[in-house]
Motif scaffolding. Structure first.
Motif, mmCIF file in Angstrom:
data_model
loop_
_atom_site.group_PDB
_atom_site.id
_atom_site.type_symbol
_atom_site.label_atom_id
_atom_site.label_comp_id
_atom_site.label_asym_id
_atom_site.label_seq_id
_atom_site.Cartn_x
_atom_site.Cartn_y
_atom_site.Cartn_z
ATOM 1 N N SER A 176 18.869 48.324 33.580
ATOM 2 C CA SER A 176 19.385 47.056 33.065
ATOM 3 C C SER A 176 18.538 45.881 33.554
ATOM 4 C CB SER A 176 20.845 46.861 33.501
ATOM 5 O OG SER A 176 21.655 47.897 32.974
ATOM 6 N N LYS A 177 18.066 45.078 32.594
ATOM 7 C CA LYS A 177 17.261 43.882 32.858
ATOM 8 C C LYS A 177 15.997 44.207 33.651
ATOM 9 C CE LYS A 177 21.218 40.736 32.659
ATOM 10 N NZ LYS A 177 21.976 39.666 33.338
ATOM 11 N N THR A 178 15.499 45.425 33.451
ATOM 12 C CA THR A 178 14.253 45.836 34.106
ATOM 13 C C THR A 178 13.090 45.635 33.146
ATOM 14 O OG1 THR A 178 15.435 47.489 35.409
ATOM 15 C CG2 THR A 178 13.054 47.754 35.226
ATOM 16 N N ILE A 179 11.978 45.151 33.653
ATOM 17 C CA ILE A 179 10.770 44.982 32.846
ATOM 18 C C ILE A 179 9.872 46.191 33.086
ATOM 19 C CG2 ILE A 179 8.767 43.537 32.377
ATOM 20 C CD1 ILE A 179 10.331 41.161 33.480
ATOM 21 N N ILE A 180 9.668 46.979 32.028
ATOM 22 C CA ILE A 180 8.835 48.181 32.113
ATOM 23 C C ILE A 180 7.568 47.916 31.321
ATOM 24 C CG2 ILE A 180 8.739 50.671 31.735
ATOM 25 C CD1 ILE A 180 11.776 50.705 31.754
ATOM 26 N N SER A 181 6.437 47.871 31.981
ATOM 27 C CA SER A 181 5.189 47.471 31.335
ATOM 28 C C SER A 181 4.098 48.511 31.533
ATOM 29 C CB SER A 181 4.706 46.120 31.889
ATOM 30 O OG SER A 181 5.672 45.106 31.693
ATOM 31 N N LYS A 182 3.311 48.708 30.472
ATOM 32 C CA LYS A 182 2.076 49.488 30.507
ATOM 33 C C LYS A 182 2.276 50.868 31.145
ATOM 34 C CE LYS A 182 -0.761 45.317 30.600
ATOM 35 N NZ LYS A 182 -1.807 44.534 31.319
ATOM 36 N N ILE A 183 3.266 51.587 30.639
ATOM 37 C CA ILE A 183 3.555 52.938 31.123
ATOM 38 C C ILE A 183 3.579 53.885 29.925
ATOM 39 C CG2 ILE A 183 5.214 54.399 32.349
ATOM 40 C CD1 ILE A 183 6.232 51.951 33.776
ATOM 41 N N THR A 184 3.068 55.085 30.112
ATOM 42 C CA THR A 184 3.107 56.111 29.082
ATOM 43 C C THR A 184 4.000 57.253 29.538
ATOM 44 O OG1 THR A 184 0.870 55.564 28.323
ATOM 45 C CG2 THR A 184 1.741 57.725 27.714
ATOM 46 N N PHE A 185 5.072 57.480 28.787
ATOM 47 C CA PHE A 185 5.967 58.599 29.051
ATOM 48 C C PHE A 185 5.629 59.731 28.079
ATOM 49 C CE2 PHE A 185 8.361 54.826 30.383
ATOM 50 C CZ PHE A 185 8.822 55.214 31.637
ATOM 51 N N THR A 186 5.482 60.931 28.598
ATOM 52 C CA THR A 186 5.157 62.084 27.765
ATOM 53 C C THR A 186 6.144 63.216 28.034
ATOM 54 O OG1 THR A 186 2.804 61.490 27.842
ATOM 55 C CG2 THR A 186 3.354 63.716 27.093
ATOM 56 N N ASP A 187 6.776 63.700 26.946
ATOM 57 C CA ASP A 187 7.719 64.833 27.036
ATOM 58 C C ASP A 187 8.834 64.562 28.050
ATOM 59 O OD1 ASP A 187 6.185 66.224 25.168
ATOM 60 O OD2 ASP A 187 4.919 67.097 26.728
ATOM 61 N N CYS A 188 9.298 63.341 28.110
ATOM 62 C CA CYS A 188 10.382 62.987 29.030
ATOM 63 C C CYS A 188 11.717 62.962 28.289
ATOM 64 C CB CYS A 188 10.119 61.625 29.677
ATOM 65 S SG CYS A 188 8.691 61.599 30.797
ATOM 66 N N LEU A 189 12.788 63.088 29.039
ATOM 67 C CA LEU A 189 14.143 63.020 28.495
ATOM 68 C C LEU A 189 14.901 61.895 29.182
ATOM 69 C CD1 LEU A 189 16.626 64.063 26.909
ATOM 70 C CD2 LEU A 189 17.010 65.681 28.804
ATOM 71 N N PHE A 190 15.452 60.980 28.364
ATOM 72 C CA PHE A 190 16.321 59.917 28.861
ATOM 73 C C PHE A 190 17.717 60.196 28.326
ATOM 74 C CE2 PHE A 190 12.057 58.239 28.729
ATOM 75 C CZ PHE A 190 11.940 57.460 29.865
ATOM 76 N N GLU A 191 18.639 60.479 29.205
ATOM 77 C CA GLU A 191 19.982 60.860 28.783
ATOM 78 C C GLU A 191 21.027 60.024 29.517
ATOM 79 O OE1 GLU A 191 22.613 64.957 28.139
ATOM 80 O OE2 GLU A 191 20.848 64.953 29.453
#
Length: 280
Positions: free
Chosen positions: A35-50
């Motif tokens: 929440s309200k996090t700034i996520i910059s210049k990252i590459t996610f590969t084959d990840c799961l967000f649940e």
């Protein structure tokens, strides 16, 4: 975060998140709050967000390759130069009843991102899903009395028809199929209702009769054939007019006028679908 790791029940701090690595592969994020996090210049590969929280998060130059985002709260998430396939974002059916605004917010953010990045295919899929979630929101608006029952039913029916007939303007071949089905259905209706009031004029000369004797001769006995009715109906509905097949009774003439007027609107929608799909 090494491949195969699981990050669960964590709360990331507000503001910019600086991960230990810029390429995160095969990591499972479960019940994590961004929440309200700034996520910059990252590459996610084959990840799961649940079951993660992205409320108010800002994704900037983030890529999701082969990732799945399942039942995550994407309320008011912002996306800038993000690569994300819309079909990889999935919500359980309970969201349609309890939190349709989450889906609306998620796909609305995707639309802005894909439009800016000129990712037309992703924009199309996100727009279809956005409109569907807007349809789910109708019943929530009815429960909180933002809409009347009549307005809700009308919006629901229009959305359903627009979805299944035209794919919200992105499925021209589907619309062509339903156009043919509709035109043949009207042809059968005309064959049943005014088949006796349609006359086919045969102007083709024969060896036994000179051309002058054939002009104006009406060649129809009894009920019109189904082929003549199909030809007559398609001539009216495509607004091309007709010459060799004409209506004779007053009812047949009035019905032909009504069908032609309705066909103008239908073909106008067909043109709009083609323009939206191929000339956007």
């Amino acid at each position: 975060m090494s491949p195969g790791d699981t990050v669960s029940n964590k709360v990331f701090p507000q503001g910019e998140w600086v991960p230990p690595i810029r390429r995160i592969k095969n990591v499972t994020f479960r019940n994590v709050a961004f929440s309200k996090t700034i996520i910059s210049k990252i590459t996610f590969t084959d990840c799961l967000f649940e079951d993660c929280l992205f409320t108010g998060a800002h994704l900037n130059e983030v890529e999701f390759h082969g990732c799945r985002i399942v039942n995550c709260n994407l309320w008011k998430v912002r996306m800038t130069r993000v690569y994300l396939r819309p079909e990889k974002v999935r919500f359980a059916k309970r969201f349609r009843i309890e939190a349709a605004n989450v889906g609306i917010s998620a796909y609305h953010s995707m639309l802005s991102n894909f439009a800016e990045e000129r990712q037309d295919k992703f924009f199309m899929e996100a727009d279809i899903k956005f409109r569907r979630w807007t349809r789910y929101q109708i019943w929530h608006d009815l429960r909180v009395e933002k809409k009347t029952l009549q307005e809700a039913l009308w919006g629901w029916v229009c959305s359903i028809l627009h979805d299944y007939i035209t794919g919200f303007g992105y499925r021209p071949w589907r619309f062509l199929f339903w156009t043919l089905v509709l035109f043949f259905a009207v042809s059968y209706l005309n064959y049943t209702l005014i088949g006796d009031a349609i006359k086919a004029t045969d102007l083709a000369p024969t060896l036994a009769s000179p051309v002058s004797e054939l002009q104006g001769e009406v060649g129809l006995a009894g009920h019109a054939s189904f082929i003549d009715t199909v030809f007559y109906t398609f001539s009216v509905l495509t607004v091309l007019g007709f010459s060799s097949v004409t209506p004779m009774s007053d009812f047949a003439k009035i019905l032909s006028v009504m069908e032609a007027l309705a066909a103008i609107g239908w073909l106008g929608i067909f043109t709009a679908v083609l323009v939206k799909r191929f000339l956007r």
